[in-house]
Scaffold this motif. Structure first.
Motif, short mmCIF file in Angstrom:
data_model
loop_
_atom_site.label_atom_id
_atom_site.label_comp_id
_atom_site.label_asym_id
_atom_site.label_seq_id
_atom_site.Cartn_x
_atom_site.Cartn_y
_atom_site.Cartn_z
N ILE A 195 0.76 -1.01 0.16
CA ILE A 195 0.10 -0.05 -0.08
C ILE A 195 1.04 1.43 0.20
O ILE A 195 1.20 1.41 0.93
N GLN A 196 1.40 2.29 -1.29
CA GLN A 196 2.10 3.46 -1.25
C GLN A 196 1.81 3.71 -2.31
O GLN A 196 0.83 3.19 -3.25
N GLY A 197 2.22 5.09 -2.59
CA GLY A 197 1.93 5.93 -3.51
C GLY A 197 2.40 5.05 -4.94
O GLY A 197 3.37 4.28 -4.92
N VAL A 198 1.69 5.11 -5.81
CA VAL A 198 2.64 4.86 -7.74
C VAL A 198 3.22 5.60 -7.54
O VAL A 198 4.92 5.18 -8.48
N ASN A 199 4.04 6.61 -7.28
CA ASN A 199 5.84 7.36 -7.12
C ASN A 199 6.80 6.68 -6.39
O ASN A 199 7.07 7.12 -6.70
N SER A 200 5.93 5.34 -5.85
CA SER A 200 7.02 5.54 -4.01
C SER A 200 7.96 4.59 -5.09
O SER A 200 8.12 3.29 -6.31
N GLY A 201 9.42 4.51 -4.44
CA GLY A 201 10.49 3.93 -5.12
C GLY A 201 10.25 1.93 -5.65
O GLY A 201 10.25 1.21 -6.05
N GLY A 238 -1.71 0.63 -21.21
CA GLY A 238 -0.26 1.35 -21.36
C GLY A 238 -0.11 2.89 -20.03
O GLY A 238 0.65 3.46 -20.34
N GLY A 239 -1.27 2.69 -19.90
CA GLY A 239 -1.10 4.34 -18.47
C GLY A 239 0.28 4.20 -18.05
O GLY A 239 0.54 5.33 -16.73
N LEU A 240 0.89 3.44 -17.56
CA LEU A 240 1.55 2.78 -16.76
C LEU A 240 3.98 3.05 -17.44
O LEU A 240 4.23 3.57 -17.03
N ASP A 241 3.02 2.88 -18.51
CA ASP A 241 3.85 2.98 -19.53
C ASP A 241 3.56 2.10 -21.27
O ASP A 241 3.34 1.03 -21.14
N GLY A 283 -2.12 18.58 -2.60
CA GLY A 283 -3.70 19.34 -3.36
C GLY A 283 -3.40 19.49 -4.88
O GLY A 283 -4.39 19.27 -5.63
N ARG A 284 -2.20 19.30 -5.66
CA ARG A 284 -1.90 19.44 -6.96
C ARG A 284 -2.75 17.70 -7.77
O ARG A 284 -2.76 16.98 -7.15
N GLU A 285 -2.43 18.34 -8.75
CA GLU A 285 -2.43 16.83 -9.22
C GLU A 285 -1.82 15.83 -10.30
O GLU A 285 -0.29 15.86 -9.88
N SER A 286 -2.09 15.23 -9.57
CA SER A 286 -1.43 13.58 -9.83
C SER A 286 -1.80 12.55 -10.45
O SER A 286 -2.65 12.71 -10.85
N PHE A 287 -1.46 11.28 -9.99
CA PHE A 287 -1.30 9.94 -11.29
C PHE A 287 -3.02 9.84 -11.40
O PHE A 287 -3.40 9.52 -12.61
#
Length: 321
Positions: A195-201, A238-241, A283-287
């Motif tokens: 359970i982590q954000g999509v941009n986590s390492g 294709g959303g991730l690559d 509050g910014r736009e993200s994935f």
């Protein structure tokens, strides 16, 4: 010679009396409404995780405003909940996974709202020939890492697996996230809950591994129906690559959210800066989100802070701006 003017004596007694009254009023006001502290303590999470990253960014935000934000690293959301429920623990506030706190047992806690999604990812090895892995029913005979006890991953994984009758499987493995990621890369285990954000390492590392598959929660709506604080998220084909066309089909995930939960004694004047930090940082736009989706109340059941409610209704107070 006559005096042209006859000035009355200056009323020093009245002035001194007025000052004395004002001093008493100010003293009473400060006793009843003490100024906010200049140091706050927040429970974050494991090093390298999403909560740890949030903690560092919030610390920088408060430092620019002359306030010290002390970070308390933990194993994760469940330990953060335990610290908040302990009135003698140091943290005044914590990042908490929505759904972990029973509102009936949290009279001393309030929520400032959710600040972002926490997607639930399941990576696995091997082929899913009958679709049972996408339904999570096929993991009974496979070794799957579900986080370590004290983490939000462990608590949520048990909750989800229990709906499939797998919460007592002998193949459930409790281990720290870093160890589990290395284990599945080496082929030592069959699957892993994260359970982590999509941009986590960790997530980026596993997504880039061609030997691993990402589970598609084909019954995402059913999980959201059974567990009210969960929401369905969709990753388009294709959303991730795009070059790899990964994922090869529209893929559904389920997600909880990260909440900012406070102990009720937290000074009201410090709650607004936390709302301001959440707006600026989260509050910014993200994935998975559009600009302005967070922070917001998402119906976790916890008592909603009056200060946060005012923020959502009117924004920052005029004098703060």
């Amino acid at each position: 010679m006559k005096r042209l003017h006859n000035y009355p004596a200056f009323p020093w007694s009245i002035v001194l009396g007025t000052l004395a009254v004002l001093a008493v009023i100010i003293t009473v006001f400060l006793i009843a409404n003490p100024p906010p502290p200049r140091t706050i303590t927040i429970a974050t999470g494991a090093e390298g995780g999403t909560y740890s990253d949030y903690g560092n960014r919030y610390q920088e935000f408060f430092a620019k405003r002359g306030i010290t934000l002390n970070l308390v690293p933990t194993k994760g959301a469940q330990e953060n909940v335990d610290l908040l429920l302990d009135p003698n623990s140091a943290p005044d506030i914590a990042f908490v996974q929505s759904g972990l706190i029973d509102p009936t047992q949290a009279d001393n806690l309030e929520t400032l709202g959710s600040i972002g999604y926490e997607p639930i990812w399941v990576f696995y090895r091997g082929e899913d020939l009958d679709g049972s892995l996408q339904k999570l029913t096929g993991f009974g005979q496979r070794q799957i890492a579900i986080g370590e006890k004290g983490s939000g991953t462990y608590t949520e994984a048990i909750h989800i697996l229990s709906l499939n009758g797998l919460d007592h499987s002998p193949n459930l493995l409790t281990m720290p996230t870093a160890e589990a990621v290395t284990a599945i890369e080496r082929g030592e285990i069959d699957a892993i809950f994260l359970i982590q954000g999509v941009n986590s390492g960790n997530i980026q590392r596993l997504l880039a591994n061609p030997d691993l598959h990402l589970a598609n929660f084909v019954r995402a709506d059913a999980y959201a129906q059974n567990i009210p604080y969960l929401e369905r998220l969709t990753i388009p084909m294709g959303g991730l690559d795009l070059r790899r066309n990964f994922p090869a089909e529209n893929t559904q995930l389920i997600a909880t959210t990260t909440e900012l939960v406070i102990k009720k004694p937290l000074h009201p004047a410090l709650q607004m800066p936390f709302m301001q930090a959440a707006h600026e940082i989260n509050g910014r736009e993200s994935f998975f989100t559009k600009r302005g989706d967070f922070p917001s109340f998402r119906g976790s059941g916890l008592r909603e802070s009056e200060q946060a409610t005012l923020y959502y209704q009117r924004g920052l107070p005029f004098l703060m701006n």
